[in-house]
Design an enzyme around this catalytic site. Structure first.
Site, PDB file in Angstrom:
ATOM      1  N   CYS A   1       0.844  -1.185   0.000  1.00  0.00           N
ATOM      2  CA  CYS A   1       0.000   0.000   0.000  1.00  0.00           C
ATOM      3  C   CYS A   1       0.890   1.250   0.000  1.00  0.00           C
ATOM      4  O   CYS A   1       2.084   1.169   0.266  1.00  0.00           O
ATOM      5  CB  CYS A   1      -0.910   0.014   1.224  1.00  0.00           C
ATOM      6  SG  CYS A   1      -0.061  -0.190   2.785  1.00  0.00           S
TER       7      CYS A   1
ATOM      8  N   CYS B   1       2.943   1.867   3.028  1.00  0.00           N
ATOM      9  CA  CYS B   1       4.024   0.914   3.259  1.00  0.00           C
ATOM     10  C   CYS B   1       5.273   1.371   2.517  1.00  0.00           C
ATOM     11  O   CYS B   1       6.385   1.299   3.031  1.00  0.00           O
ATOM     12  CB  CYS B   1       3.630  -0.480   2.790  1.00  0.00           C
ATOM     13  SG  CYS B   1       2.007  -0.982   3.357  1.00  0.00           S
TER      14      CYS B   1
END
Lengths: 350, 83
Positions: B11, B14
């Site tokens: 994501c 991240c």
């Protein structure tokens, strides 16, 4: 008082001062939207008050700053509230309840958490790990994508607080009811097996050393607001532009025949139409808001909007990580049926 | 050697966390390696409820948020000093 404590209090006071000042500026700006739009349309651009073009431009110049202001302010407040939510504690609370209250709590929790691969999938697995029944977990999983903070704020700005609260309440009720139904269906075999196999290494995983300071909370909320508003502002402007065109040029009652409460088939049709449309929640709400003024029924319009927001391909891709295709199909059908029922209910009541 | 694990299935946050870690440790003398854990079955063994998660030497330090660079450097120094 230790030195670090003193710095913390002083910094927090400064942060409150800055946020308070911005709040005052926000309120002054928000209260001067109509004079600004009138001045820009009729004085600056020199358009006539009676012309259709003048009406459409005035509508646009009023709504765009209003919605962008509302989005920035409200999303900031919502994301600030989110910094207070401790996911572990919520899970522990839900764990102790049975069906019913548990569904309601999970659904409310879903309403305040954003739906994304970063939290929804880990939360789903975390709930299953804790032994929370699948039906309660689904209440969370259903309400989370239906309730979208951007959609909520746009409804508040364009339809008023009653419709925004109706949206909130129906999102939570749909989650509770659909969760209770899915809970009765014994669907555990359609969950990806690894979810049940995952074993935590034990012990309290995350022990946040101390509570975040207000400076950090405000910082996080400002960062999330910047990201969310940055993602949707263009859709908002385009949507309001189309809405302004409808407002100024489409005749009254043009949509009564196809989207009015009398056309029974319009609710399921708008839900079906809404499923493939995605990510334009920000752009679609101003358009449906303008349609409402042209004879479309509120229930039909809300059902369409919820279907656009709640059911989408990217969402199914996220769910596919933990659910088998059969369960995704059941999930989509139950949610779509619930939204259709809500649409009929609104058309009947309002 | 500090083993830093970034938990998350790719994501946006991240990726940002990984970047922050790299920038926090640039110029320090800490010996480290970054491991990206993207499989949910593996991620969830750490018992976190939201990603991205930050793990150093198998200890979970943060979940669902991106810690400040200064904090990341502090943690890494602590783990580095223990050996």
């Amino acid at each position: 008082m230790r030195a670090s404590e003193f710095v913390r209090v002083r910094d927090d006071r400064l942060a409150f001062l800055v946020v308070g000042l911005l709040g005052v500026i926000w309120i002054i700006a928000y209260n001067n939207l109509q004079p600004f739009a009138d001045w820009a349309t009729y004085t600056l651009l020199g358009l006539s008050r009676e012309s259709q073009l003048g009406e459409a431009v005035n509508f646009f110049l009023y709504d765009v700053p209003k919605i962008l202001l509302l989005l920035s302010g409200m999303i900031f407040l919502i994301t600030l509230v989110q910094t207070f939510i401790n996911t572990e504690r919520v899970r522990a609370l839900v764990e102790k309840r049975g069906a019913g209250v548990g569904n309601l709590m999970a659904s409310i929790f879903g309403a305040i958490t954003p739906f994304c691969s970063c939290s929804s999938v880990p939360l789903f697995i975390g709930f299953v790990q804790a032994g929370i029944p699948l039906g309660i977990t689904f209440s969370f999983l259903i309400t989370s994508p239906i309730m979208n903070e951007v959609a909520f704020v746009m409804l508040l700005g364009l339809f008023g607080w009653k419709v925004a609260l109706l949206y909130l309440a129906s999102g939570i009720i749909i989650g509770v009811v659909a969760g209770l139904i899915l809970g009765q269906m014994k669907l555990e075999r359609y969950v990806e097996p690894f979810v049940y196999a995952v074993k935590s290494r034990g012990g309290q995983a995350v022990t946040p050393d101390d509570r975040p300071t207000w400076v950090e909370r405000f910082g996080q909320a400002a960062e999330s607001t910047r990201e969310i508003v940055g993602r949707v502002w263009l859709f908002v402007i385009i949507g309001i532009g189309i809405g302004a065109f409808i407002h100024g040029f489409v005749p009254e009652d043009a949509l009564t025949g196809i989207m009015g409460a009398g056309a029974w088939w319009s609710v399921p049709a708008s839900v079906l139409l809404g499923i493939p449309l995605y990510s334009n929640a920000a752009g679609i709400i101003p358009i449906v808001s303008a349609m409402l003024g042209k004879g479309a029924a509120l229930g039909t319009v809300l059902a369409f909007m919820m279907s656009v927001v709640a059911l989408s391909l990217p969402e199914m891709i996220i769910l596919r990580k933990v659910l088998k295709p059969q369960l995704i199909a059941i999930f989509v059908s139950v949610v779509a049926l619930s939204i259709i029922a809500t649409g009929y209910l609104f058309n009947l009541v309002v | 050697m500090v083993t830093i694990k970034i938990l998350g299935s790719g994501c946006a946050n991240c990726k940002r966390l990984e970047q922050e870690v790299r920038e926090a440790l640039t110029g320090s003398s800490i010996d480290y390696e970054i491991v990206k854990v993207t499989d949910y079955a593996d991620i969830m063994t750490y018992g976190i409820l939201s990603t991205p998660g930050l793990v150093m030497n198998e200890q979970v330090l943060a979940a669902g948020r991106i810690p400040k660079r200064q904090q990341i450097l502090e943690w890494a120094s602590q783990f580095d000093g223990r050996q």
